[in-house]
Design an enzyme around this catalytic site. Structure first.
Site, PDB file in Angstrom:
ATOM      1  CG  HIS A 130      -2.585   8.991   2.895  1.00 47.75           C
ATOM      2  ND1 HIS A 130      -3.289   9.810   3.756  1.00 47.75           N
ATOM      3  CD2 HIS A 130      -2.191   7.938   3.647  1.00 47.75           C
ATOM      4  CE1 HIS A 130      -3.316   9.266   4.977  1.00 47.75           C
ATOM      5  NE2 HIS A 130      -2.640   8.143   4.928  1.00 47.75           N
ATOM      6  CB  VAL A 185      -7.825   9.304  -2.793  1.00 49.79           C
ATOM      7  CG1 VAL A 185      -8.968  10.195  -3.239  1.00 49.79           C
ATOM      8  CG2 VAL A 185      -7.755   9.259  -1.272  1.00 49.79           C
ATOM      9  CG  ASP A 224      -4.804  10.877  -9.161  1.00 55.17           C
ATOM     10  OD1 ASP A 224      -4.352  10.826  -7.982  1.00 55.17           O
ATOM     11  OD2 ASP A 224      -5.982  11.174  -9.417  1.00 55.17           O
ATOM     12  CB  SER A 280       8.208  -1.315  10.666  1.00 57.71           C
ATOM     13  OG  SER A 280       9.581  -1.328  10.899  1.00 57.71           O
ATOM     14  CG  ASP A 304       9.832  -0.781  15.780  1.00 62.74           C
ATOM     15  OD1 ASP A 304      10.054  -1.068  16.977  1.00 62.74           O
ATOM     16  OD2 ASP A 304      10.426  -1.323  14.828  1.00 62.74           O
TER      17      ASP A 304
END
Ligand code: HEM
Ligand SMILES: *[C@@H]1O[C@H](CO)[C@@H](O)[C@H](O)[C@H]1NC(C)=O
Length: 343
Positions: free
Chosen positions: A77, A81, A85, A209, A262
């Protein structure tokens, strides 16, 4: 005389070759502009930095196994974007710095364990104040989290990232794919992140997983009918985990109930993800689509057949993802607290 002066150009050509081959070999992401990152960036400024991150990740994993899971999702994530940083980690702090956190985006739903980022950072600050960036912390923690979960060991993660001073709330939804995205859209987004091959994407999604998915991201595949691409018995099981179909039901549990990614090896970063996909036991619509799209299906089969191969491709793609457009040199800053820009 003549022969000795002709040595000069030969020597400079040699120097040029030595210098510049070193710049282009051994770096996966030269094209994505990862210039400035290197192995062991902190070897002089904070020699134990990587060891400390590894120790903290280990210690936290032993206390709360799912912290290791969180580091993988957090790196994705963050890097998706704009760049890796640590823009993800900033808290909403509208008054002081005008920050609206990516953490509050709908795409971040279900993210957890941010308080343990603070624990890792605190250990680094005690030893080397103001030296190790939060962006590097995330990349190293993801590497060590993968190893703790039985994934590839010693992934050669480069360091030297600097921290940004903004969080890009609105861009999270633009750049992080949704659970029901098309394979084309997913390949496009990863390409923009430096993972420009279907194989790398199939490997990276193998992170599913481990960890969990909330029912809000699943119910569209379960109600009113179980998705035809899903193993019917798995569908029945997931309906049991996710009893609420929609908001019209009086006690809507979709945002609190969840299923394990999983069921077979829930805490191991292995190719059970790919094996499950071949049996119609993928959770998200995008997961399952990887097994049927002609661009990705061959790699699903290849990884399902060979865990070591999955690990090798996962390690390679993780490094590339972690080098998406980093801030380096005098760009950005090194945050003291990963939640706030320095005052
Ligand atoms: C097409 C790309 C992707 C999509 C659409 C996607 C979507 C999601 C969704 C919807 C969840 C469940 C959130 C919840 O309901 O709590 C999730 C969980 C997770 N994702 Fe992804 N993801 C993608 C790629 C990745 C990548 C590249 C990684 C890391 C390499 C990753 C790591 C994880 C992990 C570890 C979890 C479990 C988190 C936990 O249990 O706390 N995902 N993802
Ligand atoms: C994807 O799911 C979201 C809800 O999570 C929904 O609003 C959207 O319409 C869905 N998109 C497609 C293309 O089905």
């Amino acid at each position: 005389m003549g022969s000795s002066s002709s040595l000069v150009p030969v020597a400079s050509v040699l120097i040029l070759l030595l210098c510049c081959s070193g710049l282009t070999t051994g770096t996966n992401a030269a094209a994505a502009g990862s210039g400035g990152l290197k192995l062991n960036y902190y070897s002089e400024s904070c020699p134990r930095a990587e060891e400390m991150v590894r120790e903290e990740v280990r210690r936290l994993y032993e206390e709360h196994g799912n912290t290791a899971v969180s580091w993988l999702r957090a790196l994705f994530h963050d890097c998706a974007v704009k760049s890796c940083d640590a823009s993800l980690l900033l808290d909403t702090d509208a008054a002081a710095a005008g920050v609206v956190s990516e953490k509050s985006s709908p795409r971040s739903f279900g993210m957890r364990n941010f308080k343990y980022v603070d624990a890792i950072k605190a250990a680094l600050e005690r030893a080397c104040p103001g030296t190790v960036s939060c962006a590097d912390l995330l990349a190293l923690a993801a590497r060590d989290g993968a190893a703790a979960l039985g994934g590839p060991a010693d992934v050669p993660v480069r360091t030297g990232r600097r921290d940004g001073t903004e969080s890009f709330y609105a861009d999270a939804e633009r750049y992080i794919p949704n659970h029901n995205e098309s394979v084309s859209a997913v390949l496009e987004r990863f390409k923009a992140m430096g993972v420009d091959d279907a194989e790398g994407v199939v490997a990276l999604l193998g992170a599913h997983s481990v960890g969990r998915v909330h029912c809000s991201n699943l119910v569209a595949r379960l109600y009113p009918a179980v998705d035809g691409a899903m193993d019917p018995s798995y569908g029945a099981y997931l309906r049991g985990r996710c009893p609420t179909a929609d908001a019209s039901e009086e006690s809507d549990t979709r945002d609190v109930a969840y299923a394990r990614n999983d069921r077979v090896t829930p805490m191991v970063l292995d190719n059970m993800y790919h094996r499950n996909l071949l049996k119609g036991r993928g959770l998200l619509l995008v997961d399952q689509r990887l097994a049927s799209d002609p661009r990705t299906a061959p790699f699903v089969r290849k990884m399902a057949a060979d865990n070591a191969y999955f690990h090798e491709r996962f390690a390679d793609a993780l490094v590339r993802m972690s080098e998406n457009a980093p801030l380096t040199g005098d760009q950005g800053e090194v945050r003291k607290d990963c939640r706030f820009v320095n005052k």
